[in-house]
Design an enzyme around this catalytic site. Structure first.
Site, PDB file in Angstrom:
ATOM      1  N   LYS A 137      -9.499 -11.249  -4.495  1.00 31.31           N
ATOM      2  CA  LYS A 137      -8.708 -12.099  -5.321  1.00 31.31           C
ATOM      3  C   LYS A 137      -8.883 -13.681  -4.952  1.00 31.31           C
ATOM      4  CE  LYS A 137      -5.111 -10.117  -3.059  1.00 31.31           C
ATOM      5  NZ  LYS A 137      -5.525  -9.074  -2.031  1.00 31.31           N
ATOM      6  N   ARG A 182       3.714  -8.179  -2.948  1.00 31.74           N
ATOM      7  CA  ARG A 182       3.074  -7.103  -2.239  1.00 31.74           C
ATOM      8  C   ARG A 182       3.890  -5.923  -2.160  1.00 31.74           C
ATOM      9  NH1 ARG A 182      -0.726 -10.468   0.647  1.00 31.74           N
ATOM     10  NH2 ARG A 182      -2.245  -9.321   1.873  1.00 31.74           N
ATOM     11  N   ARG A 240     -16.648 -11.158   6.561  1.00 33.37           N
ATOM     12  CA  ARG A 240     -16.118 -12.326   5.513  1.00 33.37           C
ATOM     13  C   ARG A 240     -16.071 -13.503   6.619  1.00 33.37           C
ATOM     14  NH1 ARG A 240     -10.736 -11.504   2.247  1.00 33.37           N
ATOM     15  NH2 ARG A 240      -9.675 -11.269   3.904  1.00 33.37           N
ATOM     16  N   ARG A 251     -11.502 -15.143  10.076  1.00 32.28           N
ATOM     17  CA  ARG A 251      -9.906 -14.756  10.328  1.00 32.28           C
ATOM     18  C   ARG A 251      -9.491 -13.829  11.277  1.00 32.28           C
ATOM     19  NH1 ARG A 251      -7.159 -13.710   4.087  1.00 32.28           N
ATOM     20  NH2 ARG A 251      -6.185 -12.100   5.512  1.00 32.28           N
ATOM     21  N   ARG A 287      -4.126  -2.890   7.535  1.00 30.91           N
ATOM     22  CA  ARG A 287      -3.893  -3.705   6.151  1.00 30.91           C
ATOM     23  C   ARG A 287      -4.034  -2.740   4.852  1.00 30.91           C
ATOM     24  NH1 ARG A 287      -7.472  -8.588   7.017  1.00 30.91           N
ATOM     25  NH2 ARG A 287      -6.939  -9.229   4.997  1.00 30.91           N
TER      26      ARG A 287
HETATM   27  P1  AMP Z   1      -3.629 -12.392   2.595  1.00 34.67           P
HETATM   28  O1  AMP Z   1      -4.559 -13.511   3.032  1.00 34.67           O
HETATM   29  O2  AMP Z   1      -3.256 -12.316   1.427  1.00 34.67           O
HETATM   30  O3  AMP Z   1      -4.669 -11.377   2.910  1.00 34.67           O
HETATM   31  O4  AMP Z   1      -2.438 -12.243   3.702  1.00 34.67           O
HETATM   32  C1  AMP Z   1      -2.625 -12.352   5.157  1.00 34.67           C
HETATM   33  C2  AMP Z   1      -1.369 -11.496   5.698  1.00 34.67           C
HETATM   34  O5  AMP Z   1      -0.343 -12.325   5.578  1.00 34.67           O
HETATM   35  C3  AMP Z   1      -1.204 -10.055   5.255  1.00 34.67           C
HETATM   36  O6  AMP Z   1      -1.667  -9.154   6.061  1.00 34.67           O
HETATM   37  C4  AMP Z   1       0.320 -10.048   5.503  1.00 34.67           C
HETATM   38  O7  AMP Z   1       0.632  -9.933   7.082  1.00 34.67           O
HETATM   39  C5  AMP Z   1       0.883 -11.426   5.424  1.00 34.67           C
HETATM   40  N1  AMP Z   1       1.273 -11.611   3.927  1.00 34.67           N
HETATM   41  C6  AMP Z   1       0.713 -12.434   2.998  1.00 34.67           C
HETATM   42  N2  AMP Z   1       1.280 -12.233   1.716  1.00 34.67           N
HETATM   43  C7  AMP Z   1       2.314 -11.584   2.072  1.00 34.67           C
HETATM   44  C8  AMP Z   1       3.320 -10.815   1.156  1.00 34.67           C
HETATM   45  N3  AMP Z   1       3.404 -11.471  -0.182  1.00 34.67           N
HETATM   46  N4  AMP Z   1       4.207 -10.142   1.503  1.00 34.67           N
HETATM   47  C9  AMP Z   1       4.161  -9.899   3.069  1.00 34.67           C
HETATM   48  N5  AMP Z   1       3.275 -10.204   3.575  1.00 34.67           N
HETATM   49  C10 AMP Z   1       2.462 -11.195   3.550  1.00 34.67           C
END
Ligand code: AMP
Length: 207
Positions: free
Chosen positions: A13, A88, A122, A151, A162
């Protein structure tokens, strides 16, 4: 143009988002990036969010909905925006529908068997570029020269959580947006450029 990029963690994404916002001149809204910025700045919100993120759990809906509600009011969103990693959950999607209309929902489909390796290999740069250890051997960014990092939540155990969270809480959004006739799926098991070519077709109305 307002669009949502759906897809499991590691579906690509972020990589696609970078290309889309550059080409179409819209704002990139990543709730994950916004939360990480808060963690880095050691804000109260950041400290609260970190406890969920470190375990691979979702941050509570009201926190991320507020981030998005505030963000889409900003000047750079006038031309449109791309939501990366939001919504999400169905509750987040319902909240978003109360805030604004969305033109496209693109689901990047990837085989779960490739995701673990994609995420654990990554490497990120603060400028937004991402790399994979299998194809990029340096530890500095080719674009800006800064040191790459991994990360905190890109380790095997957190990734497993996740993916579980994705299956239970986020995957239902595919049916949710399909029922609204907004969903277009693209095959994400291909190169970044090939996936992007498919996405461009969708956004130019050719699919
Ligand atoms: P990402 O960078 O999108 O993979 O997000 C990393 C982490 O941030 C996720 O595993 C969640 O813990 C939190 N997070 C990001 N976006 C959301 C969302 N829309 N709803 C809830 N938690 C989120």
């Amino acid at each position: 143009m307002k669009l949502i990029l759906l897809g499991a963690p590691g579906a690509g994404k972020g990589s696609q988002a970078t290309k889309i916002v550059e080409d179409f001149g819209i704002a990139h809204i990543s709730t994950g990036d916004a939360l990480r910025a808060n963690i880095k700045a050691e804000t109260e919100l950041g400290k609260y969010a970190k406890s969920f993120i470190d375990k691979g759990q979702l941050v509570p809906d009201e926190v991320v909905v507020k981030i998005v509600a505030d963000r889409i009011q900003q000047e750079d969103c006038k031309n449109g925006f791309l939501l990366d990693g939001f919504p999400r959950t169905v509750a987040q999607a319902d909240a978003l529908a109360r805030l604004t209309d969305i033109d496209y929902v693109i689901d990047i489909e990837v085989d779960f068997s490739v995701i673990q390796a994609r995420i654990t290999g990554r490497r990120m740069c603060v400028c937004g570029e991402t790399y994979h250890v299998s194809t990029y051997k340096s530890d500095v960014c080719a674009k800006c020269g800064k040191k790459l990092y991994q990360r905190d939540d890109d380790n095997e155990e957190t990734v497993a959580n996740r993916l579980d969270v994705y299956r239970k809480q986020t995957e239902p959004l595919i049916a949710y947006y399909a029922a609204q006739k907004k969903l277009v799926s693209v095959d994400g098991n291909r190169s970044i450029d090939d996936v992007y070519a498919s996405i461009k077709d969708v956004l130019h109305g050719n699919r």
